[in-house]
Write a protein that holds these residues in place. Structure first.
Motif, short mmCIF file in Angstrom:
data_model
loop_
_atom_site.label_atom_id
_atom_site.label_comp_id
_atom_site.label_asym_id
_atom_site.label_seq_id
_atom_site.Cartn_x
_atom_site.Cartn_y
_atom_site.Cartn_z
N VAL A 1 0.86 -1.18 0.00
CA VAL A 1 0.00 0.00 0.00
C VAL A 1 0.90 1.22 0.00
N ARG A 2 0.55 2.21 -0.80
CA ARG A 2 1.31 3.46 -0.84
C ARG A 2 0.59 4.51 -0.02
N LEU A 3 1.30 5.07 0.94
CA LEU A 3 0.76 6.12 1.79
C LEU A 3 1.41 7.45 1.41
N GLU A 4 0.61 8.49 1.29
CA GLU A 4 1.14 9.81 0.98
C GLU A 4 1.16 10.64 2.26
N LEU A 5 2.35 11.11 2.62
CA LEU A 5 2.53 11.91 3.82
C LEU A 5 2.69 13.37 3.43
N THR A 6 1.99 14.24 4.14
CA THR A 6 2.08 15.67 3.89
C THR A 6 2.53 16.36 5.17
N ARG A 7 3.65 17.10 5.08
CA ARG A 7 4.15 17.84 6.24
C ARG A 7 4.77 19.13 5.75
N GLN A 8 4.27 20.24 6.27
CA GLN A 8 4.76 21.56 5.90
C GLN A 8 4.74 21.78 4.39
N GLY A 9 3.68 21.32 3.77
CA GLY A 9 3.50 21.50 2.34
C GLY A 9 4.29 20.57 1.45
N ASN B 1 5.07 16.75 0.10
CA ASN B 1 4.45 15.43 -0.02
C ASN B 1 5.52 14.36 -0.22
N ARG B 2 5.36 13.26 0.51
CA ARG B 2 6.24 12.11 0.35
C ARG B 2 5.40 10.85 0.33
N THR B 3 5.89 9.84 -0.38
CA THR B 3 5.16 8.59 -0.49
C THR B 3 5.95 7.46 0.17
N VAL B 4 5.27 6.66 0.96
CA VAL B 4 5.88 5.52 1.63
C VAL B 4 5.11 4.27 1.23
N THR B 5 5.83 3.22 0.86
CA THR B 5 5.21 1.95 0.53
C THR B 5 5.33 1.01 1.71
N VAL B 6 4.19 0.49 2.15
CA VAL B 6 4.17 -0.41 3.31
C VAL B 6 3.48 -1.70 2.89
N SER B 7 3.74 -2.75 3.66
CA SER B 7 3.07 -4.01 3.38
C SER B 7 1.62 -3.93 3.83
N ARG B 8 0.85 -4.87 3.37
CA ARG B 8 -0.56 -4.89 3.73
C ARG B 8 -0.73 -5.10 5.24
N GLU B 9 0.12 -5.93 5.81
CA GLU B 9 0.05 -6.18 7.25
C GLU B 9 0.38 -4.91 8.05
N GLU B 10 1.41 -4.17 7.59
CA GLU B 10 1.76 -2.93 8.27
C GLU B 10 0.62 -1.92 8.17
#
Length: 203
Positions: free
Chosen positions: A156-164, A166-175
């Motif tokens: 699963v790809r999660l998009e993180l937004t902090r202080q404008g 954007n970064r993307t983190v790929t995590v496992s389904r279990e995580e």
């Protein structure tokens, strides 16, 4: 970063600002309405109501409404969907080419359309065709990636937004499921999860 909790908790649709979703939906509806009105202008007495009293004026009005409505619908789709910056820019560029086509149509129709020394029908059609093709392609990729994100097969790809930023983190389904349970339980683990995800985004 506070959007992460909203995304997990269901308070935002895919972490999107509801105002942006409503704006995109409104833009799409206005675009569809413009296309429908454009069709009605050349098929019903609506042209007289709108001041297009002769056939050429009605055709020009209909072409303009339809020409503006289609890119508006494309823009509405990418505004609503969680699309990437590349997809947003691609649709915006496509819509800009469509606007160039509409502007050329305003100049060309009817006197310089297909008759006269300097016709602009080909240039107008090519500008609009290029714009709609480009916009449609990026709308298609936005829709395809949206379906992929909502049907995870292993990661699963999660998009993180902090202080404008954007970064993307790929995590496992279990995580992903572990993060979801921890945040929904509100057991004081949210900050730890945020730090963990931010550290992974910096790798």
């Amino acid at each position: 970063m506070e959007q992460l909790g909203d995304a997990y908790g269901g308070r935002r649709w895919e972490g999107r600002d509801p105002r942006r979703v409503y704006a995109g939906a409104a833009l799409g509806i206005l675009g569809a309405l413009a296309v429908v009105v454009g069709l009605l202008v050349v098929t019903t007495p609506l042209a007289d109501v709108l001041g297009a009293t002769d056939l050429r004026a009605a055709e020009k009005l209909a072409g303009t409404l339809g020409g503006l409505g289609i890119p508006a619908m494309f823009l509405g789709v990418v505004v609503v969907l969680p699309s990437s910056r590349r997809e947003n820019v691609g649709v915006a560029v496509g819509a800009a080419f469509c606007l160039v086509g509409v502007a050329l149509f305003q100049v060309a129709y009817p006197d310089r359309w297909t008759t006269g020394a300097e016709t602009l029908a080909f240039e107008t059609s090519m500008a609009y065709f290029l714009g709609t093709t480009l916009a449609f392609w990026f709308v298609f990729t936005a829709m395809a990636s949206f379906r992929t994100r909502n049907n995870p097969q292993g990661t699963v790809r999660l998009e993180l937004t902090r202080q404008g930023e954007n970064r993307t983190v790929t995590v496992s389904r279990e995580e992903y499921e572990r993060y979801t349970r921890a945040i929904r339980s509100d057991g004081g683990e949210t900050e730890q999860i945020i730090r963990e995800l931010e550290s992974r985004a910096e790798e």
